[in-house]
Design a protein around this motif. Structure first.
Motif, PDB file in Angstrom:
ATOM      1  N   TYR A 100       0.819  -1.196   0.000  1.00 53.32           N
ATOM      2  CA  TYR A 100       0.000   0.000   0.000  1.00 53.32           C
ATOM      3  C   TYR A 100       0.859   1.254   0.000  1.00 53.32           C
ATOM      4  CZ  TYR A 100      -3.820  -3.121   1.309  1.00 53.32           C
ATOM      5  OH  TYR A 100      -4.761  -4.119   1.334  1.00 53.32           O
ATOM      6  N   VAL A 101       0.345   2.267  -0.698  1.00 47.13           N
ATOM      7  CA  VAL A 101       0.963   3.595  -0.710  1.00 47.13           C
ATOM      8  C   VAL A 101      -0.178   4.615  -0.675  1.00 47.13           C
ATOM      9  CG1 VAL A 101       2.309   5.253  -2.055  1.00 47.13           C
ATOM     10  CG2 VAL A 101       3.013   2.847  -1.988  1.00 47.13           C
ATOM     11  N   GLY A 102      -0.077   5.588   0.222  1.00 47.75           N
ATOM     12  CA  GLY A 102      -1.049   6.675   0.257  1.00 47.75           C
ATOM     13  C   GLY A 102      -0.617   7.757  -0.717  1.00 47.75           C
ATOM     14  N   PHE A 103      -1.581   8.323  -1.446  1.00 47.09           N
ATOM     15  CA  PHE A 103      -1.276   9.405  -2.385  1.00 47.09           C
ATOM     16  C   PHE A 103      -2.389  10.440  -2.354  1.00 47.09           C
ATOM     17  CE2 PHE A 103      -3.876   6.579  -4.892  1.00 47.09           C
ATOM     18  CZ  PHE A 103      -4.550   7.380  -5.796  1.00 47.09           C
ATOM     19  N   VAL A 104      -2.085  11.616  -2.851  1.00 47.52           N
ATOM     20  CA  VAL A 104      -3.035  12.725  -2.857  1.00 47.52           C
ATOM     21  C   VAL A 104      -3.397  13.056  -4.302  1.00 47.52           C
ATOM     22  CG1 VAL A 104      -3.396  15.147  -2.223  1.00 47.52           C
ATOM     23  CG2 VAL A 104      -2.053  13.649  -0.725  1.00 47.52           C
ATOM     24  N   ARG A 105      -4.715  13.181  -4.544  1.00 45.94           N
ATOM     25  CA  ARG A 105      -5.218  13.587  -5.860  1.00 45.94           C
ATOM     26  C   ARG A 105      -6.219  14.713  -5.624  1.00 45.94           C
ATOM     27  NH1 ARG A 105      -8.831   9.319  -8.357  1.00 45.94           N
ATOM     28  NH2 ARG A 105      -6.958   8.095  -8.680  1.00 45.94           N
ATOM     29  N   ASP A 106      -5.962  15.866  -6.243  1.00 43.12           N
ATOM     30  CA  ASP A 106      -6.858  17.030  -6.107  1.00 43.12           C
ATOM     31  C   ASP A 106      -7.137  17.351  -4.634  1.00 43.12           C
ATOM     32  OD1 ASP A 106      -7.033  17.251  -8.900  1.00 43.12           O
ATOM     33  OD2 ASP A 106      -8.717  15.835  -8.972  1.00 43.12           O
ATOM     34  N   GLY A 107      -6.106  17.272  -3.803  1.00 43.15           N
ATOM     35  CA  GLY A 107      -6.225  17.619  -2.392  1.00 43.15           C
ATOM     36  C   GLY A 107      -6.876  16.563  -1.516  1.00 43.15           C
ATOM     37  N   GLU A 108      -7.249  15.423  -2.079  1.00 47.08           N
ATOM     38  CA  GLU A 108      -7.929  14.367  -1.324  1.00 47.08           C
ATOM     39  C   GLU A 108      -7.028  13.148  -1.189  1.00 47.08           C
ATOM     40  OE1 GLU A 108     -12.067  11.760  -1.501  1.00 47.08           O
ATOM     41  OE2 GLU A 108     -11.793  13.440  -2.885  1.00 47.08           O
ATOM     42  N   ARG A 109      -7.127  12.471  -0.048  1.00 50.32           N
ATOM     43  CA  ARG A 109      -6.288  11.307   0.231  1.00 50.32           C
ATOM     44  C   ARG A 109      -6.888  10.011  -0.317  1.00 50.32           C
ATOM     45  NH1 ARG A 109      -3.454  11.840   6.100  1.00 50.32           N
ATOM     46  NH2 ARG A 109      -2.187  13.629   5.537  1.00 50.32           N
ATOM     47  N   PHE A 110      -6.022   9.227  -0.932  1.00 47.65           N
ATOM     48  CA  PHE A 110      -6.363   7.918  -1.479  1.00 47.65           C
ATOM     49  C   PHE A 110      -5.289   6.929  -1.040  1.00 47.65           C
ATOM     50  CE2 PHE A 110      -8.312  10.973  -4.252  1.00 47.65           C
ATOM     51  CZ  PHE A 110      -9.485  10.388  -4.703  1.00 47.65           C
ATOM     52  N   ILE A 111      -5.609   5.647  -1.153  1.00 49.82           N
ATOM     53  CA  ILE A 111      -4.617   4.598  -0.927  1.00 49.82           C
ATOM     54  C   ILE A 111      -4.632   3.688  -2.141  1.00 49.82           C
ATOM     55  CG2 ILE A 111      -3.894   2.643   0.504  1.00 49.82           C
ATOM     56  CD1 ILE A 111      -5.483   3.972   2.827  1.00 49.82           C
ATOM     57  N   TYR A 112      -3.444   3.425  -2.675  1.00 46.02           N
ATOM     58  CA  TYR A 112      -3.324   2.481  -3.783  1.00 46.02           C
ATOM     59  C   TYR A 112      -2.861   1.141  -3.231  1.00 46.02           C
ATOM     60  CZ  TYR A 112      -1.931   0.365  -8.197  1.00 46.02           C
ATOM     61  OH  TYR A 112      -1.821  -0.478  -9.276  1.00 46.02           O
TER      62      TYR A 112
END
Length: 160
Positions: A100-112
């Protein structure tokens, strides 16, 4: 990158979830097969050769064990619902390890999440380096939106 050990409570929650759904041949996410990737190498997880993944230029963040517990508990239900709807799902017969890696898209947090079969071939480096294989339906990835606790479509290797 450091291997991150998750507490016994996290492991117990995953095992309970797996046990509760085992009767219907559910997905197996072994507690010992969960890795949170860190540092500069973590972004390399997005460089998949035969499936779509988030942008490798994404800003990264570090999800907590609680974030990953929620993701995994929701994932089993999500995949079962997809299967019931006749949509493509990963094989249930495979025991999965995942990174797992957490990333930010358009200011929102996601986890891949990067999912792959639990086998000796990956053990030497799976806690430090992304597992990248160019083909095979048992290799797949999924994006989890932390705020809404929802998933984007899973992406499978070698499937258009």
């Amino acid at each position: 990158m450091k291997h991150r050990t998750f507490g016994r409570l996290s492991q117990l929650l995953v095992l309970v979830g797996i046990s509760a759904l085992a009767a219907d041949q559910s997905y197996t996410l072994l507690p010992i097969g969960r890795f949170l990737l860190h540092g500069p190498k973590a972004g390399e997880i997005f460089e998949q050769c035969s499936r779509a993944a988030p942008s490798p230029k994404s800003e990264l963040w570090e999800p907590s064990g609680k974030d990953l517990d929620e993701l995994e508990a929701s994932l089993v239900k999500y995949l079962s619902e997809r299967e019931s709807a006749g949509k493509t799902v990963p094989p249930k017969s495979t025991k999965y390890h995942r990174q797992y890696v957490g990333f930010v898209r358009d200011g929102e947090r996601f986890i891949y999440g990067n999912f792959y079969p639990a086998n000796e071939e990956f053990r030497a480096h799976e806690s430090r380096h992304p597992v990248q294989v160019c083909d095979g339906h048992v290799f797949w990835g999924i994006v989890y939106r932390v705020k809404t606790k929802t998933f984007e479509e899973p992406r499978f290797n070698g499937v258009a």
